[in-house]
Structures are given as C-alpha cells and as structure tokens.
Design a protein around this motif. Structure first.
Motif, short mmCIF file in Angstrom:
data_model
loop_
_atom_site.label_atom_id
_atom_site.label_comp_id
_atom_site.label_asym_id
_atom_site.label_seq_id
_atom_site.Cartn_x
_atom_site.Cartn_y
_atom_site.Cartn_z
N LEU A 1 -11.11 14.66 1.36
CA LEU A 1 -10.54 15.22 0.18
C LEU A 1 -11.20 15.11 -0.79
CD1 LEU A 1 -6.98 13.21 0.33
CD2 LEU A 1 -7.48 15.49 1.00
N ILE A 2 -11.97 16.35 -1.34
CA ILE A 2 -13.03 16.54 -2.18
C ILE A 2 -12.43 16.93 -3.70
CG2 ILE A 2 -15.23 17.31 -2.72
CD1 ILE A 2 -15.20 17.85 0.54
N ASP B 1 5.72 15.44 -17.90
CA ASP B 1 6.00 14.36 -17.38
C ASP B 1 5.19 13.88 -16.12
OD1 ASP B 1 7.72 13.06 -15.47
OD2 ASP B 1 9.45 14.09 -16.11
N GLU B 2 4.64 12.70 -16.48
CA GLU B 2 3.66 12.28 -15.54
C GLU B 2 3.96 12.18 -14.00
OE1 GLU B 2 0.80 9.10 -16.80
OE2 GLU B 2 0.54 8.57 -14.75
N PRO B 3 5.11 11.54 -13.72
CA PRO B 3 5.72 11.48 -12.37
C PRO B 3 5.85 12.75 -11.76
CG PRO B 3 6.95 9.83 -13.70
CD PRO B 3 6.00 10.77 -14.70
N ALA B 4 6.38 13.85 -12.48
CA ALA B 4 6.74 15.19 -12.02
C ALA B 4 5.51 15.69 -11.67
CB ALA B 4 7.42 15.83 -12.89
N LEU B 5 4.55 15.65 -12.31
CA LEU B 5 3.09 16.25 -12.18
C LEU B 5 2.38 15.78 -11.23
CD1 LEU B 5 2.07 16.97 -16.02
CD2 LEU B 5 2.72 18.72 -14.28
N VAL B 6 2.51 14.44 -10.92
CA VAL B 6 1.88 13.64 -9.82
C VAL B 6 2.46 14.33 -8.68
CG1 VAL B 6 1.31 11.53 -8.73
CG2 VAL B 6 0.95 11.71 -10.98
N MET B 7 3.80 14.30 -8.72
CA MET B 7 4.59 14.77 -7.38
C MET B 7 3.95 16.16 -7.07
SD MET B 7 8.62 14.77 -6.82
CE MET B 7 9.09 15.71 -8.51
N ALA C 1 -2.80 11.73 -7.20
CA ALA C 1 -2.24 12.43 -6.13
C ALA C 1 -3.23 12.49 -4.90
CB ALA C 1 -1.93 13.85 -6.84
N ILE C 2 -4.26 12.14 -5.34
CA ILE C 2 -5.42 12.17 -3.92
C ILE C 2 -5.10 10.80 -3.39
CG2 ILE C 2 -7.90 11.85 -3.65
CD1 ILE C 2 -8.40 13.99 -5.57
N ASP C 3 -5.19 9.70 -4.27
CA ASP C 3 -4.81 8.34 -3.70
C ASP C 3 -3.59 8.37 -2.72
OD1 ASP C 3 -6.22 5.78 -4.07
OD2 ASP C 3 -4.30 4.99 -4.92
N GLN C 4 -2.54 9.02 -3.28
CA GLN C 4 -1.30 8.75 -2.49
C GLN C 4 -1.41 9.51 -0.95
OE1 GLN C 4 1.83 10.33 -4.97
NE2 GLN C 4 1.80 8.76 -6.27
N ASN C 5 -2.48 10.57 -0.88
CA ASN C 5 -2.59 11.11 0.37
C ASN C 5 -3.90 10.73 1.19
OD1 ASN C 5 -0.80 13.65 0.69
ND2 ASN C 5 -1.52 13.78 -1.46
N GLN C 6 -4.68 9.56 0.57
CA GLN C 6 -5.70 9.35 1.32
C GLN C 6 -5.49 8.96 2.71
OE1 GLN C 6 -8.95 10.02 1.15
NE2 GLN C 6 -8.79 9.31 -1.08
N VAL C 7 -4.59 7.88 2.80
CA VAL C 7 -4.59 7.30 4.33
C VAL C 7 -3.91 8.67 5.05
CG1 VAL C 7 -2.78 5.98 5.82
CG2 VAL C 7 -3.52 5.18 3.21
N ALA C 8 -3.14 9.45 4.92
CA ALA C 8 -2.78 10.63 5.93
C ALA C 8 -4.01 11.31 6.03
CB ALA C 8 -1.57 11.60 5.07
N ALA C 9 -4.96 11.68 5.06
CA ALA C 9 -6.06 12.60 5.43
C ALA C 9 -6.99 11.76 6.30
CB ALA C 9 -6.82 12.79 3.89
N GLU C 10 -7.16 10.46 5.95
CA GLU C 10 -8.12 9.60 6.81
C GLU C 10 -7.91 9.74 8.25
OE1 GLU C 10 -9.23 6.02 4.81
OE2 GLU C 10 -10.16 6.91 3.13
N SER C 11 -6.73 9.49 8.40
CA SER C 11 -5.98 9.52 9.79
C SER C 11 -6.51 10.67 10.68
CB SER C 11 -4.56 9.20 9.86
OG SER C 11 -3.86 10.23 9.49
#
Ligand code: ADP
Length: 269
Positions: free
Chosen positions: A133-134, A146-152, A118-128
């Motif tokens: 993200l700590i 359900d892994e995809p649901a929890l990641v979402m 989940a952090i990885d998926q937000n990294q670009v938005a955060a860096e911009s």
C-alpha cells in the motif's frame, strides 16, 4: 420528500400540434420502488446465511458423537454468523447515511489522518497477499466531516482494491489538492471493471461477475456506502478502469475553506 410536478409539452401529431399535460408522479413512485427493492434485497441477502446457520446447528446436533465433524460444522457456523454480522452492520451504516446522519457530527479533519487510519486498517490484509500500500501526494488538506464515516469510505476503497488485485501488486493511495476540493484516489493493478458495469457498481447490493475476482464474499453494499458518505459531505465518487489493467476510485470532497457553502440538508449537484 416525494413530490409530484406538472409537465407541459408540445407534441406533434401528424400535421397538428397538441399540448400535453402530464402529472408527474414518477418521483414518488420511484422512491417507493427503491424502498421496496431495498427491503426485498435485504430479505434475500439474509436468507442464505440464516438458512445455513439453522442447517449447521442441526448438523452439529446430529454429529455430536464425531468431534471432528462437530468442529468442522462449528467453524462454518462461525463463518456464517460473521457474514450475518457484516451484512447487518453494512445495512445499518447505509440506512444511517441515507438518513443524512453523517452530517450531524462534522468536525475539522486532516485528510492525511483519514488516509493513514484507513491504510492501517488494511495493512494486515495487504501484507498477507504481498500487496504494497503506497500513499503519496499533497499534504495539509482539511475537510469538515464525520471522521468515522470518512475513514470507513476510504477503508472500503482500499479493501476493494486489495480484493481485486493480484498477489504482490501495488495499491496507490493518492491525495491531490484542488482549488476548492481534495481528491483521494485509490488505484489498483487489478482485474478492472467492464464499461457496462462501471455505473452499476455504486448500486446497493450490486456485485460484479464473481468469475473476475477471487470469491470475496462481499455484500455489494461497500461502494454504495462510499457514495453516500461522499454525497453527505457535498462530494462525489468516480471510477476509472481498464479491464485487465486496474481501476482508480476517486473520492472528491470540498476542502474545509470551501465547505461553509454547503449547508446541512442541502446537496450540491
Ligand atoms: P462488494 O465488494 O461487497 O461486493 P462493493 O459495492 O464494494 O461490494 O463493490 C461492488 C462490485 O464492484 C464488486 O462486486 C466488484 O465486482 C466491483 N469492484 C469494486 N471495487 C473494485 C475494484 N477495485 N476492482 C475491480 N472491481 C471492483
């Protein structure tokens, strides 16, 4: 699943007591109202981008001799169809979750893994925006789910935190082990949520005052999705917030050791 029940109550009428019997149809009626509201909201949400797509298509046609105009309208057309795709995807996610489908594919998952993805998926938005993200906290927690649901769900919380944070601030993602649960907390130093809105933010299509944040173009479905994911896993989501200081959203899930108590189709209070 709608059902009615009989309510019996003793009421006082002046100096006398009377027995009140009431057939309680409220559950059935409320379910029907929720369904109708949902359909009405969907229609309303889709009308704007669909209307815009139609208008922009006409505008491109009319401006065909002016390449600059054409590419300007085409860009906006792209944005509107992105928005349409996003709304549609979120509505489908939410309908699936409401039908309880998430429970169908439960596997053993490490919470650290969910958080890392989940952090990885937000990294670009955060860096911009210069936002860090700590992640911190306990390692080794496992849940059934359900892994995809929890990641979402976690991804949604982090993305909200970023959207409502000032540039160059921090977003913390903490994992805490409790006896029979694990808590994933996402904390921002952002605008915060006024007390009267704190319960409402989990409602479908609810959006806070746009004056508080930059225009995020959100659908108001994100937190409703998070809530359903948590509930489908026998967990819950809560918010703490201080206006102008920041917010913490906590998703609490039963740990894998404790999870076998939760049967498919059952819901803990
Ligand atoms: P969306 O983000 O698509 O508008 P959500 O359901 O995710 O929908 O959020 C609903 C509302 O809750 C947002 O419009 C915003 O007002 C508020 N909100 C959500 N997360 C935060 C946050 N981290 N800080 C402040 N407000 C938030």
């Amino acid at each position: 699943q709608a059902h009615s029940s009989l309510r019996v109550r003793v009421a006082r009428l002046g100096t006398r007591y009377v027995l009140v019997l009431a057939q309680d149809l409220t559950d059935a009626i409320r379910l029907e109202e929720v369904r109708r509201d949902f359909v009405a909201n969907i229609s309303h949400e889709l009308k704007t981008p669909i209307g815009a797509v139609t208008v922009l298509a006409d505008a491109i046609e009319a401006a065909r001799d002016d390449p600059e105009q054409v590419s300007r309208f085409a860009r906006r057309l792209g944005k509107e169809s992105e928005r349409l795709a996003r709304i549609t995807r979120e509505i489908i996610d939410l309908s699936r979750l409401q039908a309880g489908e998430a429970l169908a594919e439960r596997v053993l998952i490490e919470v650290d893994h969910i958080v890392a993805v989940a952090i990885d998926q937000n990294q670009v938005a955060a860096e911009s925006r210069g936002i860090r993200l700590i992640s911190r906290g306990d390692a080794g927690a496992e849940v059934y789910g359900d892994e995809p649901a929890l990641v979402m769900a976690v991804q949604n919380l982090i993305s909200n935190a970023i959207q409502h944070s000032p540039d160059h601030s921090h977003v913390g993602i903490g994992v805490s082990l409790r006896e029979d649960a694990v808590e994933i907390a996402v904390t921002d130093q952002g605008v915060g949520i006024p007390e009267e809105e704190r319960e409402r933010v989990f409602e479908r299509f609810y959006r806070g005052d746009p004056a508080r944040s930059r225009n995020t173009g959100g659908t108001g479905l994100g937190l409703s999705i998070v809530k359903h994911v948590a509930q489908n896993h026998g967990g819950e989501v809560k918010v703490w917030s201080q206006l102008g200081r920041g917010s913490t959203f906590t998703m609490r899930l039963p740990r894998a050791e404790a999870a076998p108590q939760i049967e498919i189709g059952e819901r803990t209070a």
